[in-house]
Motif scaffolding. Structure first.
Motif, PDB file in Angstrom:
ATOM      1  N   PRO A 116      -7.638  56.251 -36.927  1.00  0.00           N
ATOM      2  CA  PRO A 116      -7.404  55.322 -35.806  1.00  0.00           C
ATOM      3  C   PRO A 116      -6.981  53.932 -36.283  1.00  0.00           C
ATOM      4  O   PRO A 116      -6.181  53.259 -35.624  1.00  0.00           O
ATOM      5  N   GLY A 117      -7.503  53.504 -37.424  1.00  0.00           N
ATOM      6  CA  GLY A 117      -7.098  52.206 -37.983  1.00  0.00           C
ATOM      7  C   GLY A 117      -5.619  52.184 -38.327  1.00  0.00           C
ATOM      8  O   GLY A 117      -4.916  51.189 -38.082  1.00  0.00           O
ATOM      9  N   TRP A 118      -5.117  53.277 -38.900  1.00  0.00           N
ATOM     10  CA  TRP A 118      -3.688  53.352 -39.236  1.00  0.00           C
ATOM     11  C   TRP A 118      -2.829  53.381 -37.973  1.00  0.00           C
ATOM     12  O   TRP A 118      -1.769  52.751 -37.927  1.00  0.00           O
ATOM     13  N   ILE A 119      -3.266  54.093 -36.959  1.00  0.00           N
ATOM     14  CA  ILE A 119      -2.494  54.133 -35.700  1.00  0.00           C
ATOM     15  C   ILE A 119      -2.400  52.742 -35.104  1.00  0.00           C
ATOM     16  O   ILE A 119      -1.314  52.297 -34.683  1.00  0.00           O
ATOM     17  N   LEU A 120      -3.530  52.020 -35.087  1.00  0.00           N
ATOM     18  CA  LEU A 120      -3.510  50.649 -34.560  1.00  0.00           C
ATOM     19  C   LEU A 120      -2.641  49.732 -35.416  1.00  0.00           C
ATOM     20  O   LEU A 120      -1.904  48.886 -34.887  1.00  0.00           O
ATOM     21  N   ALA A 121      -2.697  49.890 -36.734  1.00  0.00           N
ATOM     22  CA  ALA A 121      -1.869  49.052 -37.618  1.00  0.00           C
ATOM     23  C   ALA A 121      -0.392  49.305 -37.377  1.00  0.00           C
ATOM     24  O   ALA A 121       0.417  48.372 -37.344  1.00  0.00           O
ATOM     25  N   ILE A 122      -0.014  50.572 -37.185  1.00  0.00           N
ATOM     26  CA  ILE A 122       1.397  50.899 -36.953  1.00  0.00           C
ATOM     27  C   ILE A 122       1.851  50.361 -35.602  1.00  0.00           C
ATOM     28  O   ILE A 122       2.985  49.877 -35.461  1.00  0.00           O
TER      29      ILE A 122
ATOM     30  N   GLY B 224       3.084  47.743 -40.722  1.00  0.00           N
ATOM     31  CA  GLY B 224       2.093  48.818 -40.623  1.00  0.00           C
ATOM     32  C   GLY B 224       2.680  50.165 -41.019  1.00  0.00           C
ATOM     33  O   GLY B 224       2.039  50.963 -41.707  1.00  0.00           O
ATOM     34  N   ALA B 225       3.928  50.422 -40.588  1.00  0.00           N
ATOM     35  CA  ALA B 225       4.580  51.685 -40.933  1.00  0.00           C
ATOM     36  C   ALA B 225       4.838  51.784 -42.432  1.00  0.00           C
ATOM     37  O   ALA B 225       4.603  52.824 -43.052  1.00  0.00           O
ATOM     38  N   VAL B 226       5.311  50.717 -43.025  1.00  0.00           N
ATOM     39  CA  VAL B 226       5.580  50.721 -44.466  1.00  0.00           C
ATOM     40  C   VAL B 226       4.276  50.883 -45.251  1.00  0.00           C
ATOM     41  O   VAL B 226       4.208  51.656 -46.224  1.00  0.00           O
ATOM     42  N   LEU B 227       3.219  50.188 -44.822  1.00  0.00           N
ATOM     43  CA  LEU B 227       1.925  50.330 -45.486  1.00  0.00           C
ATOM     44  C   LEU B 227       1.390  51.767 -45.351  1.00  0.00           C
ATOM     45  O   LEU B 227       0.779  52.295 -46.278  1.00  0.00           O
ATOM     46  N   TRP B 228       1.620  52.376 -44.190  1.00  0.00           N
ATOM     47  CA  TRP B 228       1.208  53.770 -44.006  1.00  0.00           C
ATOM     48  C   TRP B 228       1.855  54.684 -45.036  1.00  0.00           C
ATOM     49  O   TRP B 228       1.199  55.513 -45.642  1.00  0.00           O
ATOM     50  N   PHE B 229       3.154  54.501 -45.246  1.00  0.00           N
ATOM     51  CA  PHE B 229       3.857  55.371 -46.193  1.00  0.00           C
ATOM     52  C   PHE B 229       3.359  55.189 -47.625  1.00  0.00           C
ATOM     53  O   PHE B 229       3.315  56.145 -48.395  1.00  0.00           O
TER      54      PHE B 229
ATOM     55  N   VAL C 219      17.731  47.551 -36.034  1.00  0.00           N
ATOM     56  CA  VAL C 219      16.695  47.765 -35.018  1.00  0.00           C
ATOM     57  C   VAL C 219      16.455  49.266 -34.828  1.00  0.00           C
ATOM     58  O   VAL C 219      15.310  49.725 -34.767  1.00  0.00           O
ATOM     59  N   VAL C 220      17.524  50.034 -34.754  1.00  0.00           N
ATOM     60  CA  VAL C 220      17.388  51.488 -34.602  1.00  0.00           C
ATOM     61  C   VAL C 220      16.685  52.082 -35.825  1.00  0.00           C
ATOM     62  O   VAL C 220      15.800  52.937 -35.693  1.00  0.00           O
ATOM     63  N   LEU C 221      17.042  51.621 -37.005  1.00  0.00           N
ATOM     64  CA  LEU C 221      16.402  52.086 -38.225  1.00  0.00           C
ATOM     65  C   LEU C 221      14.915  51.726 -38.244  1.00  0.00           C
ATOM     66  O   LEU C 221      14.071  52.567 -38.577  1.00  0.00           O
ATOM     67  N   ALA C 222      14.580  50.491 -37.860  1.00  0.00           N
ATOM     68  CA  ALA C 222      13.183  50.050 -37.840  1.00  0.00           C
ATOM     69  C   ALA C 222      12.374  50.853 -36.826  1.00  0.00           C
ATOM     70  O   ALA C 222      11.258  51.295 -37.117  1.00  0.00           O
ATOM     71  N   VAL C 223      12.928  51.081 -35.647  1.00  0.00           N
ATOM     72  CA  VAL C 223      12.227  51.871 -34.628  1.00  0.00           C
ATOM     73  C   VAL C 223      12.041  53.311 -35.102  1.00  0.00           C
ATOM     74  O   VAL C 223      10.983  53.911 -34.892  1.00  0.00           O
ATOM     75  N   SER C 224      13.033  53.837 -35.760  1.00  0.00           N
ATOM     76  CA  SER C 224      12.928  55.200 -36.293  1.00  0.00           C
ATOM     77  C   SER C 224      11.807  55.308 -37.323  1.00  0.00           C
ATOM     78  O   SER C 224      11.028  56.266 -37.311  1.00  0.00           O
ATOM     79  N   VAL C 225      11.730  54.343 -38.206  1.00  0.00           N
ATOM     80  CA  VAL C 225      10.683  54.348 -39.227  1.00  0.00           C
ATOM     81  C   VAL C 225       9.311  54.237 -38.564  1.00  0.00           C
ATOM     82  O   VAL C 225       8.369  54.955 -38.934  1.00  0.00           O
ATOM     83  N   ILE C 226       9.170  53.384 -37.580  1.00  0.00           N
ATOM     84  CA  ILE C 226       7.894  53.203 -36.895  1.00  0.00           C
ATOM     85  C   ILE C 226       7.486  54.480 -36.157  1.00  0.00           C
ATOM     86  O   ILE C 226       6.342  54.932 -36.255  1.00  0.00           O
TER      87      ILE C 226
ATOM     88  N   ILE D  82       4.130  59.301 -35.693  1.00  0.00           N
ATOM     89  CA  ILE D  82       4.023  60.754 -35.499  1.00  0.00           C
ATOM     90  C   ILE D  82       3.352  61.402 -36.703  1.00  0.00           C
ATOM     91  O   ILE D  82       2.471  62.251 -36.562  1.00  0.00           O
ATOM     92  N   GLU D  83       3.748  61.010 -37.884  1.00  0.00           N
ATOM     93  CA  GLU D  83       3.151  61.585 -39.089  1.00  0.00           C
ATOM     94  C   GLU D  83       1.670  61.241 -39.188  1.00  0.00           C
ATOM     95  O   GLU D  83       0.853  62.079 -39.584  1.00  0.00           O
ATOM     96  N   CYS D  84       1.312  60.031 -38.812  1.00  0.00           N
ATOM     97  CA  CYS D  84      -0.095  59.622 -38.840  1.00  0.00           C
ATOM     98  C   CYS D  84      -0.909  60.432 -37.838  1.00  0.00           C
ATOM     99  O   CYS D  84      -2.004  60.890 -38.139  1.00  0.00           O
ATOM    100  N   ILE D  85      -0.374  60.635 -36.642  1.00  0.00           N
ATOM    101  CA  ILE D  85      -1.085  61.395 -35.611  1.00  0.00           C
ATOM    102  C   ILE D  85      -1.244  62.853 -36.025  1.00  0.00           C
ATOM    103  O   ILE D  85      -2.294  63.463 -35.799  1.00  0.00           O
TER     104      ILE D  85
END
Length: 127
Positions: free
Chosen positions: A37-43, A50-55, A9-16, A21-24
């Motif tokens: 904005p689409g990526w922010i909403l997906a994440i 959403g985070a994995v797709l962003w990367f 859970v800590v790892l998943a929250v860290s990745v998200i 932050i990187e997207c913003i």
């Protein structure tokens, strides 16, 4: 077993959080696939996916480092030292030729004026 779940859970929250932050922080014109904005909403709405797709699909590509060694291939004329030296030598040579032509013309004009003065007085005496 509970420690493993907490760690995941800590790892998943860290990745998200990192992805968000990187997207913003990324520039809107650098974001790939969909809009920023689409990526922010997906994440936010599909957190881990959403985070994995962003990367993989949205993150800007890293800039390629510029090689610092000797440059290969064509160069701009103002960067080529040999070209600039050749250009300068041609310019100086042309100036010398123009100066020589100008002096020759002055000499011819002077000779013509002296010749005309000598023809005015047939006995060669000065007036």
């Amino acid at each position: 077993m509970a420690r493993l779940y907490i760690l995941l859970v800590v790892l998943a929250v860290s990745v998200i959080v990192y992805a968000l932050i990187e997207c913003i922080r990324s520039a809107p014109y650098e974001v790939r696939s969909i809009s920023k904005p689409g990526w922010i909403l997906a994440i936010l709405f599909v957190p881990l996916i959403g985070a994995v797709l962003w990367f993989f699909f949205g993150r800007p590509r890293p800039a390629r480092p510029v090689p610092q060694g000797p440059r290969r291939g064509p160069m701009a004329p103002d960067e080529d030292i040999a070209f600039l030296r050749n250009l300068d030598a041609q310019r100086r040579s042309k100036q010398r030729e123009e100066e020589l032509t100008r002096r020759e013309q002055e000499l011819r004009d002077r000779e013509e004026s002296l010749g005309e003065e000598g023809q005015d007085n047939p006995d060669g005496s000065a007036r």
